[in-house]
Scaffold this motif. Structure first.
Motif, PDB file in Angstrom:
ATOM      1  N   GLN A   1      16.968  -1.565   2.413  1.00  0.00           N
ATOM      2  CA  GLN A   1      16.675  -2.331   3.625  1.00  0.00           C
ATOM      3  C   GLN A   1      16.835  -3.834   3.374  1.00  0.00           C
ATOM      4  OE1 GLN A   1      16.024  -1.632   6.886  1.00  0.00           O
ATOM      5  NE2 GLN A   1      15.971  -3.831   7.183  1.00  0.00           N
ATOM      6  N   PHE A   2      16.241  -4.323   2.291  1.00  0.00           N
ATOM      7  CA  PHE A   2      16.316  -5.757   2.024  1.00  0.00           C
ATOM      8  C   PHE A   2      17.686  -6.158   1.483  1.00  0.00           C
ATOM      9  CE2 PHE A   2      11.727  -5.296   2.462  1.00  0.00           C
ATOM     10  CZ  PHE A   2      11.479  -6.343   3.338  1.00  0.00           C
TER      11      PHE A   2
ATOM     12  N   VAL B   1       4.553  -0.524  -4.595  1.00  0.00           N
ATOM     13  CA  VAL B   1       5.816  -0.001  -4.072  1.00  0.00           C
ATOM     14  C   VAL B   1       5.993   1.400  -4.652  1.00  0.00           C
ATOM     15  CG1 VAL B   1       8.318  -0.307  -4.030  1.00  0.00           C
ATOM     16  CG2 VAL B   1       6.808  -2.312  -3.941  1.00  0.00           C
ATOM     17  N   GLN B   2       6.029   2.393  -3.800  1.00  0.00           N
ATOM     18  CA  GLN B   2       6.179   3.779  -4.253  1.00  0.00           C
ATOM     19  C   GLN B   2       7.593   3.983  -4.780  1.00  0.00           C
ATOM     20  OE1 GLN B   2       3.985   6.647  -1.939  1.00  0.00           O
ATOM     21  NE2 GLN B   2       5.730   8.065  -2.025  1.00  0.00           N
ATOM     22  N   THR B   3       7.714   4.625  -5.944  1.00  0.00           N
ATOM     23  CA  THR B   3       8.994   4.740  -6.645  1.00  0.00           C
ATOM     24  C   THR B   3      10.102   5.327  -5.773  1.00  0.00           C
ATOM     25  OG1 THR B   3       7.876   4.905  -8.774  1.00  0.00           O
ATOM     26  CG2 THR B   3      10.140   5.708  -8.684  1.00  0.00           C
ATOM     27  N   ASP B   4       9.860   6.467  -5.142  1.00  0.00           N
ATOM     28  CA  ASP B   4      10.926   7.072  -4.336  1.00  0.00           C
ATOM     29  C   ASP B   4      11.315   6.181  -3.161  1.00  0.00           C
ATOM     30  OD1 ASP B   4       8.445   7.645  -3.119  1.00  0.00           O
ATOM     31  OD2 ASP B   4       9.193   9.489  -2.212  1.00  0.00           O
ATOM     32  N   LEU B   5      10.349   5.508  -2.544  1.00  0.00           N
ATOM     33  CA  LEU B   5      10.636   4.644  -1.398  1.00  0.00           C
ATOM     34  C   LEU B   5      11.324   3.341  -1.818  1.00  0.00           C
ATOM     35  CD1 LEU B   5       7.298   5.162   0.572  1.00  0.00           C
ATOM     36  CD2 LEU B   5       9.519   6.259   0.976  1.00  0.00           C
ATOM     37  N   ALA B   6      11.086   2.917  -3.047  1.00  0.00           N
ATOM     38  CA  ALA B   6      11.749   1.705  -3.546  1.00  0.00           C
ATOM     39  C   ALA B   6      13.263   1.886  -3.480  1.00  0.00           C
ATOM     40  CB  ALA B   6      11.314   1.407  -4.982  1.00  0.00           C
ATOM     41  N   TYR B   7      13.728   3.054  -3.914  1.00  0.00           N
ATOM     42  CA  TYR B   7      15.170   3.285  -4.002  1.00  0.00           C
ATOM     43  C   TYR B   7      15.795   3.821  -2.723  1.00  0.00           C
ATOM     44  CZ  TYR B   7      14.317   2.438  -8.904  1.00  0.00           C
ATOM     45  OH  TYR B   7      13.949   1.865 -10.096  1.00  0.00           O
ATOM     46  N   THR B   8      15.030   4.515  -1.899  1.00  0.00           N
ATOM     47  CA  THR B   8      15.610   5.114  -0.696  1.00  0.00           C
ATOM     48  C   THR B   8      15.451   4.237   0.547  1.00  0.00           C
ATOM     49  OG1 THR B   8      13.568   6.332  -0.209  1.00  0.00           O
ATOM     50  CG2 THR B   8      15.267   7.476  -1.521  1.00  0.00           C
TER      51      THR B   8
ATOM     52  N   TRP C   1       3.587   5.704   7.167  1.00  0.00           N
ATOM     53  CA  TRP C   1       4.483   4.847   6.415  1.00  0.00           C
ATOM     54  C   TRP C   1       5.603   4.266   7.278  1.00  0.00           C
ATOM     55  CZ3 TRP C   1       5.210   1.516   2.924  1.00  0.00           C
ATOM     56  CH2 TRP C   1       6.494   1.152   2.530  1.00  0.00           C
ATOM     57  N   GLU C   2       6.219   5.075   8.102  1.00  0.00           N
ATOM     58  CA  GLU C   2       7.344   4.595   8.910  1.00  0.00           C
ATOM     59  C   GLU C   2       6.906   3.409   9.780  1.00  0.00           C
ATOM     60  OE1 GLU C   2       6.333   7.874   8.866  1.00  0.00           O
ATOM     61  OE2 GLU C   2       7.843   8.463   7.408  1.00  0.00           O
ATOM     62  N   ASN C   3       5.747   3.525  10.411  1.00  0.00           N
ATOM     63  CA  ASN C   3       5.245   2.438  11.258  1.00  0.00           C
ATOM     64  C   ASN C   3       4.875   1.216  10.421  1.00  0.00           C
ATOM     65  OD1 ASN C   3       5.501   4.134  13.479  1.00  0.00           O
ATOM     66  ND2 ASN C   3       3.404   4.833  13.346  1.00  0.00           N
ATOM     67  N   ARG C   4       4.165   1.453   9.319  1.00  0.00           N
ATOM     68  CA  ARG C   4       3.756   0.337   8.467  1.00  0.00           C
ATOM     69  C   ARG C   4       4.968  -0.391   7.902  1.00  0.00           C
ATOM     70  NH1 ARG C   4       1.178   0.892   3.839  1.00  0.00           N
ATOM     71  NH2 ARG C   4       1.445   3.118   3.605  1.00  0.00           N
ATOM     72  N   PHE C   5       5.954   0.374   7.430  1.00  0.00           N
ATOM     73  CA  PHE C   5       7.132  -0.274   6.843  1.00  0.00           C
ATOM     74  C   PHE C   5       7.877  -1.102   7.877  1.00  0.00           C
ATOM     75  CE2 PHE C   5      11.523  -0.051   4.881  1.00  0.00           C
ATOM     76  CZ  PHE C   5      11.274  -1.069   3.986  1.00  0.00           C
ATOM     77  N   ASN C   6       7.969  -0.601   9.100  1.00  0.00           N
ATOM     78  CA  ASN C   6       8.611  -1.398  10.156  1.00  0.00           C
ATOM     79  C   ASN C   6       7.858  -2.709  10.407  1.00  0.00           C
ATOM     80  OD1 ASN C   6      10.854   0.199  10.693  1.00  0.00           O
ATOM     81  ND2 ASN C   6       9.690   1.532  12.061  1.00  0.00           N
ATOM     82  N   MET C   7       6.530  -2.643  10.425  1.00  0.00           N
ATOM     83  CA  MET C   7       5.733  -3.862  10.627  1.00  0.00           C
ATOM     84  C   MET C   7       5.852  -4.807   9.425  1.00  0.00           C
ATOM     85  SD  MET C   7       2.303  -2.540  12.619  1.00  0.00           S
ATOM     86  CE  MET C   7       1.953  -1.105  11.616  1.00  0.00           C
TER      87      MET C   7
ATOM     88  N   LEU D   1       0.822  -1.210   0.000  1.00  0.00           N
ATOM     89  CA  LEU D   1       0.000   0.000   0.000  1.00  0.00           C
ATOM     90  C   LEU D   1       0.860   1.266   0.000  1.00  0.00           C
ATOM     91  CD1 LEU D   1      -2.923   1.085   0.036  1.00  0.00           C
ATOM     92  CD2 LEU D   1      -2.807   1.069   2.513  1.00  0.00           C
ATOM     93  N   ALA D   2       1.248   1.681  -1.188  1.00  0.00           N
ATOM     94  CA  ALA D   2       2.067   2.886  -1.346  1.00  0.00           C
ATOM     95  C   ALA D   2       1.425   4.068  -0.629  1.00  0.00           C
ATOM     96  CB  ALA D   2       2.235   3.215  -2.829  1.00  0.00           C
ATOM     97  N   PRO D   3       2.189   4.823   0.161  1.00  0.00           N
ATOM     98  CA  PRO D   3       1.622   5.973   0.872  1.00  0.00           C
ATOM     99  C   PRO D   3       0.884   6.948  -0.037  1.00  0.00           C
ATOM    100  CG  PRO D   3       3.856   5.567   1.621  1.00  0.00           C
ATOM    101  CD  PRO D   3       3.610   4.645   0.465  1.00  0.00           C
ATOM    102  N   MET D   4       1.391   7.134  -1.261  1.00  0.00           N
ATOM    103  CA  MET D   4       0.737   8.075  -2.171  1.00  0.00           C
ATOM    104  C   MET D   4      -0.629   7.568  -2.628  1.00  0.00           C
ATOM    105  SD  MET D   4       2.825   7.471  -5.717  1.00  0.00           S
ATOM    106  CE  MET D   4       1.796   8.607  -6.597  1.00  0.00           C
ATOM    107  N   ALA D   5      -0.912   6.275  -2.425  1.00  0.00           N
ATOM    108  CA  ALA D   5      -2.192   5.691  -2.833  1.00  0.00           C
ATOM    109  C   ALA D   5      -3.250   5.788  -1.736  1.00  0.00           C
ATOM    110  CB  ALA D   5      -1.991   4.232  -3.226  1.00  0.00           C
TER     111      ALA D   5
END
Length: 191
Positions: free
Chosen positions: A86-87, A74-81, A50-56, A28-32
């Motif tokens: 992280q993975f 997957v939101q484009t900017d978050l995919a790369y940053t 987003w920060e909480n969701r991504f941690n979970m 669930l991309a934040p921008m969506a």
């Protein structure tokens, strides 16, 4: 939360030596998620950040310990940053592709790629354990071209203008380092 996996006889599943565990997740991309979204009405506000969701999400996925991860929205900017770095730090390598957006040009009677939304977009990612797989090849799936060919071959061209949905598709060919067997993994998101 730790999930207990069950086999088809409802017994606790134990991963075998040559098994491949796959996890697929719509993150669930934040921008969506606009502020008036139904998600905000049904979820705690902390969970929607987003920060909480991504941690979970990270915790859930890493607890599953998958060999392959397919992520959609997957939101484009978050995919790369955030997501890929992280993975990567956890032993995964992966690829990301944003959705293709089209608009229908009535004068030319065809779909035209919309480049305006390239940076403000989301798509799909496939990640794999570096210790388990070698990448052989990867490619995108162009849904719009496939559907257009189908419509033409079926003589249904009057529906060309209906094929404007956003779409992201990615496929990757991998080789298992131990068994030397190859597999193809696809991840798609249709809107």
């Amino acid at each position: 939360m730790k999930r207990n996996f069950k086999d088809k006889k409802n017994k606790t599943y134990k991963k075998k030596k040559n098994d491949i565990r796959i996890c697929t997740y719509n993150i669930l991309a934040p921008m969506a998620v606009p502020k008036d979204s139904k998600h905000h009405a049904s979820c705690d506000k902390k969970c929607m950040k987003w920060e909480n969701r991504f941690n979970m999400i990270k915790k859930e996925i890493l607890n599953i310990d998958p060999d392959l991860i397919c992520l959609v929205e997957v939101q484009t900017d978050l995919a790369y940053t955030q997501i890929l770095p992280q993975f990567n730090s956890k032993g995964y390598h992966g690829f990301y592709i944003p959705q293709k957006n089209y608009w229908f040009d009535k004068e030319k009677n065809k779909l035209i790629p919309d480049e305006r939304l390239e940076d403000n977009n989301f798509g799909v990612a496939i990640l794999f354990k570096i210790e388990k797989f070698d990448p052989i090849n990867f490619s995108t799936i162009d849904y719009h071209k496939i559907v257009k060919k189908f419509l033409i071959s079926s003589k249904l061209t009057k529906f060309n203008h209906k094929v404007m949905k956003k779409f992201a598709g990615l496929q990757i060919q991998l080789k298992d380092k131990k068994s030397k067997k190859e597999l193809i993994v696809c991840c798609i998101h249709l809107e």
